[in-house]
Design an enzyme around this catalytic site. Structure first.
Site, mmCIF file in Angstrom:
data_model
loop_
_atom_site.group_PDB
_atom_site.id
_atom_site.type_symbol
_atom_site.label_atom_id
_atom_site.label_comp_id
_atom_site.label_asym_id
_atom_site.label_seq_id
_atom_site.Cartn_x
_atom_site.Cartn_y
_atom_site.Cartn_z
ATOM 1 C CG ASN A 10 70.911 76.591 23.667
ATOM 2 O OD1 ASN A 10 70.106 76.277 22.988
ATOM 3 N ND2 ASN A 10 72.316 76.648 23.224
ATOM 4 C CE LYS A 12 73.539 73.503 22.003
ATOM 5 N NZ LYS A 12 75.190 73.324 22.048
ATOM 6 C CG HIS A 95 75.669 79.374 21.951
ATOM 7 N ND1 HIS A 95 76.400 78.359 21.098
ATOM 8 C CD2 HIS A 95 75.158 78.498 23.023
ATOM 9 C CE1 HIS A 95 76.220 77.387 21.631
ATOM 10 N NE2 HIS A 95 75.893 77.332 22.953
ATOM 11 C CD GLU A 97 76.115 75.531 19.326
ATOM 12 O OE1 GLU A 97 74.826 75.560 18.974
ATOM 13 O OE2 GLU A 97 76.691 74.464 19.972
ATOM 14 C CD GLU A 167 77.294 77.357 26.908
ATOM 15 O OE1 GLU A 167 76.618 76.494 27.434
ATOM 16 O OE2 GLU A 167 77.189 77.651 25.703
ATOM 17 N N GLY A 173 78.841 69.975 23.648
ATOM 18 C CA GLY A 173 78.526 69.015 22.648
ATOM 19 C C GLY A 173 79.526 67.890 22.423
ATOM 20 C CB SER A 213 79.704 68.050 28.193
ATOM 21 O OG SER A 213 79.997 67.911 26.685
HETATM 22 P P1 PGA Z 1 75.748 70.971 25.559
HETATM 23 O O1 PGA Z 1 75.536 72.472 24.940
HETATM 24 O O2 PGA Z 1 75.367 70.821 27.042
HETATM 25 O O3 PGA Z 1 75.173 70.095 24.554
HETATM 26 O O4 PGA Z 1 77.549 70.863 25.686
HETATM 27 C C1 PGA Z 1 75.802 73.537 25.854
HETATM 28 C C2 PGA Z 1 75.634 74.787 25.018
HETATM 29 O O5 PGA Z 1 75.973 74.934 24.172
HETATM 30 O O6 PGA Z 1 74.807 75.650 25.568
#
Ligand code: PGA
Length: 248
Positions: A10, A12, A95, A97, A167, A173, A213
């Site tokens: 992803n 982003k 997601h 976010e 997640e 993140g 992560s």
């Molecule tokens: P990350 O993000 O691996 O940077 O923690 C995962 C995601 O949001 O899909």
């Protein structure tokens, strides 16, 4: 039942079209022998470039969001038909976010999931609890609620072919990964929930990913859990390390 593993990146809001071409050419040789399905979910502006750059390879392209209407006065949005016509195979839905910054609701995510299936696009449906919910021991109830709302009215066959990504919000993140036991516990709960909503065939078939992560050093252990079929990878999917995660 053996489920094919899948690792999805992803990106982003990262990578320009020009950077997309460069990154994909580096990624291709690193994943060409992968046993897992390889998916990269790119920003909308990069989709056409990424599809062209991955033609004839084992890398599939996904989108990070989609509207639930076919067309119309929705400035700035992308329709399911547009994604389908561009050759997109997957779409990340719900997601955390987008739930947080774009105020996406469970009802909208449900409409998007139904539309994606109509267009032959596989949803990667995200769910996950906040740290507060985990501390209050609400994780299981909350995840079950998210799954049930997102899948209302979705057929058994569609669920068998979809992807669910667990997640935990506190792990996205932050560099703080859920332990493999924590991740497995929730992924197992999700499978159980699918079994209760549909049947065992369906819960055996649905692929469940862990995200939050994931990196080249923790991927192998996470992906070796019985109910974890791969990963949804954010930050580490922007580096050649993504190749190592795919091969974990
Ligand atoms: P990350 O993000 O691996 O940077 O923690 C995962 C995601 O949001 O899909």
């Amino acid at each position: 039942m053996s489920r094919k593993r899948i690792v999805a990146g992803n990106w982003k809001m990262n990578m320009t079209p020009a950077e997309t071409v460069g990154f994909i050419s580096k990624l291709k040789p690193l994943v060409e022998d992968a046993e897992a399905d390889v998916v990269v979910c790119v920003p909308a502006i990069d989709i056409v470039t990424a599809i062209t750059a991955t033609r004839g390879t084992n890398i599939m392209i996904g989108a990070q969001n989609m509207h639930f209407e076919e067309s119309g006065a929705y400035t700035g949005e992308i329709s399911p038909a547009m994604l389908e016509s561009a050759g997109v195979k997957f779409v990340i839905l719900g997601h955390s976010e987008r739930r947080e910054y774009n105020h996406e609701t469970d009802a909208e995510i449900n409409k998007k999931a139904i539309k994606a299936f109509e267009h032959g696009i596989t949803p990667i449906l995200c769910c996950g609890e906040t740290l507060k919910q985990r501390e209050l021991d609400l994780t299981e109830d909350f995840i079950r609620m998210q799954i049930k709302s997102a899948l209302a009215g979705v057929s058994k066959i569609d669920v068998q072919n979809m992807i669910i990504a667990y997640e935990p919000i506190w792990a996205i993140g932050t560099g703080e990964t859920a332990s493999s036991e924590q991740a497995e516990e929730v992924c197992k709960t999700i499978r159980k929930c699918i079994e209760e909503m549909y049947d065992e065939n369906t819960s055996d078939a649905v692929r469940i990913l862990y995200g939050g992560s994931v990196n080249a050093s923790n991927a192998a252990e996470l992906f070796s859990q019985p109910d974890i079929d791969g990963g949804l990878v954010g930050g580490a999917s922007l580096k050649p390390d993504f190749g190592k995660i795919v091969n974990a």
